[in-house]
Write a protein that holds these residues in place. Structure first.
Motif, PDB file in Angstrom:
ATOM      1  N   ALA A 156      55.315  17.618  34.831  1.00 31.91           N
ATOM      2  CA  ALA A 156      54.676  18.141  33.618  1.00 31.91           C
ATOM      3  C   ALA A 156      54.138  19.555  33.810  1.00 31.91           C
ATOM      4  CB  ALA A 156      53.553  17.201  33.155  1.00 31.91           C
ATOM      5  N   SER A 157      54.805  20.326  34.680  1.00 36.40           N
ATOM      6  CA  SER A 157      54.433  21.717  34.961  1.00 36.40           C
ATOM      7  C   SER A 157      53.041  21.862  35.563  1.00 36.40           C
ATOM      8  CB  SER A 157      54.517  22.584  33.689  1.00 36.40           C
ATOM      9  OG  SER A 157      55.845  22.672  33.245  1.00 36.40           O
ATOM     10  N   ARG A 158      52.477  20.773  36.092  1.00 40.02           N
ATOM     11  CA  ARG A 158      51.168  20.869  36.744  1.00 40.02           C
ATOM     12  C   ARG A 158      51.295  21.742  37.990  1.00 40.02           C
ATOM     13  NH1 ARG A 158      51.564  15.469  35.136  1.00 40.02           N
ATOM     14  NH2 ARG A 158      49.989  14.840  33.599  1.00 40.02           N
ATOM     15  N   GLY A 159      50.399  22.692  38.114  1.00 40.20           N
ATOM     16  CA  GLY A 159      50.421  23.578  39.265  1.00 40.20           C
ATOM     17  C   GLY A 159      51.481  24.651  39.207  1.00 40.20           C
ATOM     18  N   SER A 160      52.073  24.880  38.029  1.00 36.54           N
ATOM     19  CA  SER A 160      53.109  25.909  37.892  1.00 36.54           C
ATOM     20  C   SER A 160      52.556  27.108  37.132  1.00 36.54           C
ATOM     21  CB  SER A 160      54.325  25.356  37.145  1.00 36.54           C
ATOM     22  OG  SER A 160      54.962  24.364  37.904  1.00 36.54           O
ATOM     23  N   MET A 161      52.898  28.289  37.603  1.00 36.72           N
ATOM     24  CA  MET A 161      52.412  29.514  36.951  1.00 36.72           C
ATOM     25  C   MET A 161      53.318  30.679  37.286  1.00 36.72           C
ATOM     26  SD  MET A 161      48.697  31.355  37.476  1.00 36.72           S
ATOM     27  CE  MET A 161      48.379  32.994  36.814  1.00 36.72           C
ATOM     28  N   ARG A 162      53.603  31.481  36.300  1.00 36.95           N
ATOM     29  CA  ARG A 162      54.325  32.745  36.511  1.00 36.95           C
ATOM     30  C   ARG A 162      53.328  33.789  37.011  1.00 36.95           C
ATOM     31  NH1 ARG A 162      57.666  36.509  32.141  1.00 36.95           N
ATOM     32  NH2 ARG A 162      57.006  38.497  33.023  1.00 36.95           N
ATOM     33  N   ILE A 163      53.746  34.545  38.011  1.00 39.50           N
ATOM     34  CA  ILE A 163      52.908  35.650  38.485  1.00 39.50           C
ATOM     35  C   ILE A 163      53.692  36.952  38.388  1.00 39.50           C
ATOM     36  CG2 ILE A 163      51.479  34.199  39.977  1.00 39.50           C
ATOM     37  CD1 ILE A 163      53.074  35.259  42.366  1.00 39.50           C
ATOM     38  N   ASP A 164      52.972  38.026  38.043  1.00 36.78           N
ATOM     39  CA  ASP A 164      53.584  39.340  37.860  1.00 36.78           C
ATOM     40  C   ASP A 164      53.043  40.383  38.830  1.00 36.78           C
ATOM     41  OD1 ASP A 164      55.233  39.082  35.173  1.00 36.78           O
ATOM     42  OD2 ASP A 164      53.335  38.042  34.844  1.00 36.78           O
ATOM     43  N   ARG A 165      51.975  40.009  39.558  1.00 32.72           N
ATOM     44  CA  ARG A 165      51.346  40.967  40.478  1.00 32.72           C
ATOM     45  C   ARG A 165      50.921  40.243  41.759  1.00 32.72           C
ATOM     46  NH1 ARG A 165      48.202  40.997  36.028  1.00 32.72           N
ATOM     47  NH2 ARG A 165      46.426  40.333  37.313  1.00 32.72           N
ATOM     48  N   PRO A 166      50.829  40.954  42.873  1.00 31.95           N
ATOM     49  CA  PRO A 166      50.415  40.329  44.133  1.00 31.95           C
ATOM     50  C   PRO A 166      49.037  39.675  44.071  1.00 31.95           C
ATOM     51  CG  PRO A 166      51.387  42.485  44.557  1.00 31.95           C
ATOM     52  CD  PRO A 166      51.243  42.372  43.065  1.00 31.95           C
ATOM     53  N   ASP A 167      48.108  40.251  43.306  1.00 27.55           N
ATOM     54  CA  ASP A 167      46.748  39.702  43.283  1.00 27.55           C
ATOM     55  C   ASP A 167      46.666  38.353  42.563  1.00 27.55           C
ATOM     56  OD1 ASP A 167      47.205  41.552  40.926  1.00 27.55           O
ATOM     57  OD2 ASP A 167      45.333  40.613  40.292  1.00 27.55           O
ATOM     58  N   GLN A 168      47.730  37.963  41.840  1.00 23.06           N
ATOM     59  CA  GLN A 168      47.741  36.662  41.167  1.00 23.06           C
ATOM     60  C   GLN A 168      48.165  35.530  42.099  1.00 23.06           C
ATOM     61  OE1 GLN A 168      50.460  37.996  37.979  1.00 23.06           O
ATOM     62  NE2 GLN A 168      48.876  37.351  36.523  1.00 23.06           N
ATOM     63  N   LEU A 169      48.753  35.879  43.235  1.00 23.14           N
ATOM     64  CA  LEU A 169      49.308  34.849  44.123  1.00 23.14           C
ATOM     65  C   LEU A 169      48.265  33.903  44.691  1.00 23.14           C
ATOM     66  CD1 LEU A 169      51.693  33.580  45.639  1.00 23.14           C
ATOM     67  CD2 LEU A 169      51.349  35.299  47.437  1.00 23.14           C
ATOM     68  N   PRO A 170      47.132  34.364  45.232  1.00 27.33           N
ATOM     69  CA  PRO A 170      46.219  33.422  45.879  1.00 27.33           C
ATOM     70  C   PRO A 170      45.780  32.262  44.986  1.00 27.33           C
ATOM     71  CG  PRO A 170      45.636  35.660  46.482  1.00 27.33           C
ATOM     72  CD  PRO A 170      46.690  35.762  45.419  1.00 27.33           C
ATOM     73  N   ALA A 171      45.374  32.555  43.749  1.00 28.25           N
ATOM     74  CA  ALA A 171      44.920  31.491  42.851  1.00 28.25           C
ATOM     75  C   ALA A 171      46.071  30.573  42.455  1.00 28.25           C
ATOM     76  CB  ALA A 171      44.274  32.093  41.606  1.00 28.25           C
ATOM     77  N   ALA A 172      47.245  31.156  42.171  1.00 29.82           N
ATOM     78  CA  ALA A 172      48.402  30.341  41.783  1.00 29.82           C
ATOM     79  C   ALA A 172      48.841  29.450  42.935  1.00 29.82           C
ATOM     80  CB  ALA A 172      49.549  31.242  41.330  1.00 29.82           C
ATOM     81  N   PHE A 173      48.858  30.006  44.138  1.00 25.87           N
ATOM     82  CA  PHE A 173      49.273  29.240  45.322  1.00 25.87           C
ATOM     83  C   PHE A 173      48.299  28.093  45.588  1.00 25.87           C
ATOM     84  CE2 PHE A 173      49.237  28.573  49.963  1.00 25.87           C
ATOM     85  CZ  PHE A 173      50.561  28.188  50.138  1.00 25.87           C
ATOM     86  N   LYS A 174      47.012  28.367  45.480  1.00 25.95           N
ATOM     87  CA  LYS A 174      46.004  27.329  45.695  1.00 25.95           C
ATOM     88  C   LYS A 174      46.152  26.196  44.678  1.00 25.95           C
ATOM     89  CE  LYS A 174      40.983  26.653  46.003  1.00 25.95           C
ATOM     90  NZ  LYS A 174      39.650  27.321  45.911  1.00 25.95           N
ATOM     91  N   ALA A 175      46.374  26.549  43.422  1.00 22.49           N
ATOM     92  CA  ALA A 175      46.524  25.526  42.372  1.00 22.49           C
ATOM     93  C   ALA A 175      47.769  24.689  42.601  1.00 22.49           C
ATOM     94  CB  ALA A 175      46.588  26.202  40.996  1.00 22.49           C
ATOM     95  N   ALA A 176      48.875  25.313  42.998  1.00 19.62           N
ATOM     96  CA  ALA A 176      50.118  24.567  43.240  1.00 19.62           C
ATOM     97  C   ALA A 176      49.966  23.622  44.420  1.00 19.62           C
ATOM     98  CB  ALA A 176      51.263  25.548  43.477  1.00 19.62           C
ATOM     99  N   CYS A 177      49.360  24.082  45.498  1.00 24.94           N
ATOM    100  CA  CYS A 177      49.178  23.230  46.675  1.00 24.94           C
ATOM    101  C   CYS A 177      48.255  22.057  46.372  1.00 24.94           C
ATOM    102  CB  CYS A 177      48.615  24.039  47.832  1.00 24.94           C
ATOM    103  SG  CYS A 177      49.766  25.242  48.530  1.00 24.94           S
TER     104      CYS A 177
END
Length: 404
Positions: A156-177
């Motif tokens: 259900a796309s839980r933990g999925s996010m599009r990122i467009d900049r390097p500074d968005q990675l930490p939060a997106a990665f944490k949520a996915a893990c």
């Protein structure tokens, strides 16, 4: 106790989306056991027995099957949700029809899935698995921006996010893990195109293409399905090309029995596959829109296969040619103060279902995954334009009032 000695089926998951499957099981005369971690799961009312058990608790389901399978006369198990591993493990333990656990695990793990497809040159966006932020940053060098960060085994796309900049990675990665049971994430190349959901059933080496629906999305950078249209309006040649990739992807994963549900995207380079769990679709696709648009009944067909019967091809033959749409209604986040217009909308022509999972006093959360959706309208019309007009009419009268 199954005193009538009816053939018993275990339906794993008993939420609102599983009610059509439980109704089919009852109509087929099976003794129905349903499992769900929610003791108030609505589908429990349709079951002869129920288990309050997390649907992802593989060992718990196998232990129950080992202890009670003979007592109830268990003949098959059905994946009501994203629980192919649970179902495969029960079937493997008792020698029931199904795919091997290894294949089910591959179909439920995006990293294993992509590893196979990339190895076998199946058209799919490049991706790699990361267990640390440093690994994710290195993978981004290969994917470039934008990229998609996903939970490895989420649904259900839980933990999925599009990122467009390097500074968005930490939060997106944490949520996915945090969402994935593996504690890892995959970083995937972002590709642009129209998306489709393809329903396939595999039986004795033949792939039956049951349904191909167009999917609509919103709420970027999150991938929230706002609607799907069944059947697709793509031309037959394009649909054929999509199904060729679907078939190759299923073969690559080793799915050779029962359902394989593909999430596809049609890019400028041609069709690509995103995911393929070994189950039927959710999102009220196999449950409502396919039966409404075509008269096909994929749930009944798969359920009978799971019970050791031959494939009934008549269940997969079109009886009529209409268009059905499932569209979400998205209230403003906050606490629901009132819900109005439901009875009025139900009375409108072509409105077949209005499904609501929230009540007055409940909280509507921001749309960060498909699990946060709370209202769906399902309509049927003579064609897509007609079906959309009916959806729009219902949207005009359904009103959620929320307060912060």
């Amino acid at each position: 106790m199954n005193s009538e000695k009816r053939p018993a089926i275990l339906v794993v998951s008993a939420g609102i989306m599983q009610i059509p499957a439980l109704e089919r099981a009852r109509a087929l005369g099976y003794y129905v056991i349903a499992s769900d971690r929610n003791p108030e799961a609505p589908g429990f009312q349709l079951a002869d027995e129920h288990l309050v058990l997390d649907v992802k608790d593989v060992e718990g389901h196998v232990a129950w099957a080992r202890e009670h399978g003979k007592r109830v006369g268990l003949k098959g198990a059905f994946a009501g949700a994203d629980v192919a591993i649970t179902v495969a493990a029960v079937c493997e333990e008792l020698g029931l029809p199904g795919v091997p656990v290894e294949v089910a695990r591959r179909s439920n793990n995006k990293a294993l899935m992509k590893e196979r497809w990339l190895r076998d040159k199946i058209p799919t966006p490049w991706s790699a698995e990361a267990s640390t932020l440093e690994e994710a940053q290195k993978i981004l060098v290969h994917t470039g921006f934008p990229a998609i960060v996903k939970a490895v085994d989420g649904a259900a796309s839980r933990g999925s996010m599009r990122i467009d900049r390097p500074d968005q990675l930490p939060a997106a990665f944490k949520a996915a893990c945090a969402t994935s049971r593996t504690g890892t994430a995959i970083i995937e190349q972002f590709v642009v195109g129209k998306e489709q959901s393809v329903e396939t059933i595999i039986w004795k080496g033949k792939h039956y293409h049951v349904s191909l629906a167009d999917r609509h999305f919103g709420f970027a950078p999150y991938a929230i399905e706002t609607a799907h249209v069944d059947p697709s309006n793509l031309d037959k040649e394009t649909q054929k090309r999509i199904c060729e990739v679907v078939d190759a992807a299923a073969d690559s994963l080793g799915i050779d029995f029962g359902p394989a549900k593909a999430d596809m995207i049609l890019t400028d380079q041609g069709p690509m596959i995103l995911e393929m769990p070994a189950r039927l679709s959710g999102g009220f696709h196999s449950q409502y829109t396919t039966p409404l648009s075509s008269g096909k009944d994929p749930i009944k067909a798969v359920m009978k296969l799971a019970m050791g019967e031959q494939l009934d091809e008549n269940l997969l033959a079109a009886k009529h040619d209409r268009t059905s749409i499932c569209a979400g209604i998205f209230p403003e986040p906050g606490v629901i103060r009132s819900i109005r217009g439901i009875e009025e909308a139900h009375a409108l022509p072509g409105i077949e279902q209005i499904l609501i999972t929230k009540a007055v006093g409940d909280r509507v959360e921001p749309m960060i995954d498909n699990g946060k959706r709370c209202c769906w309208v399902i309509a049927v019309g003579e064609d897509e334009k007609d079906a959309w007009s009916r959806i729009d009419a219902a949207r005009q009268v359904i009103r959620f009032e929320t307060v912060p």
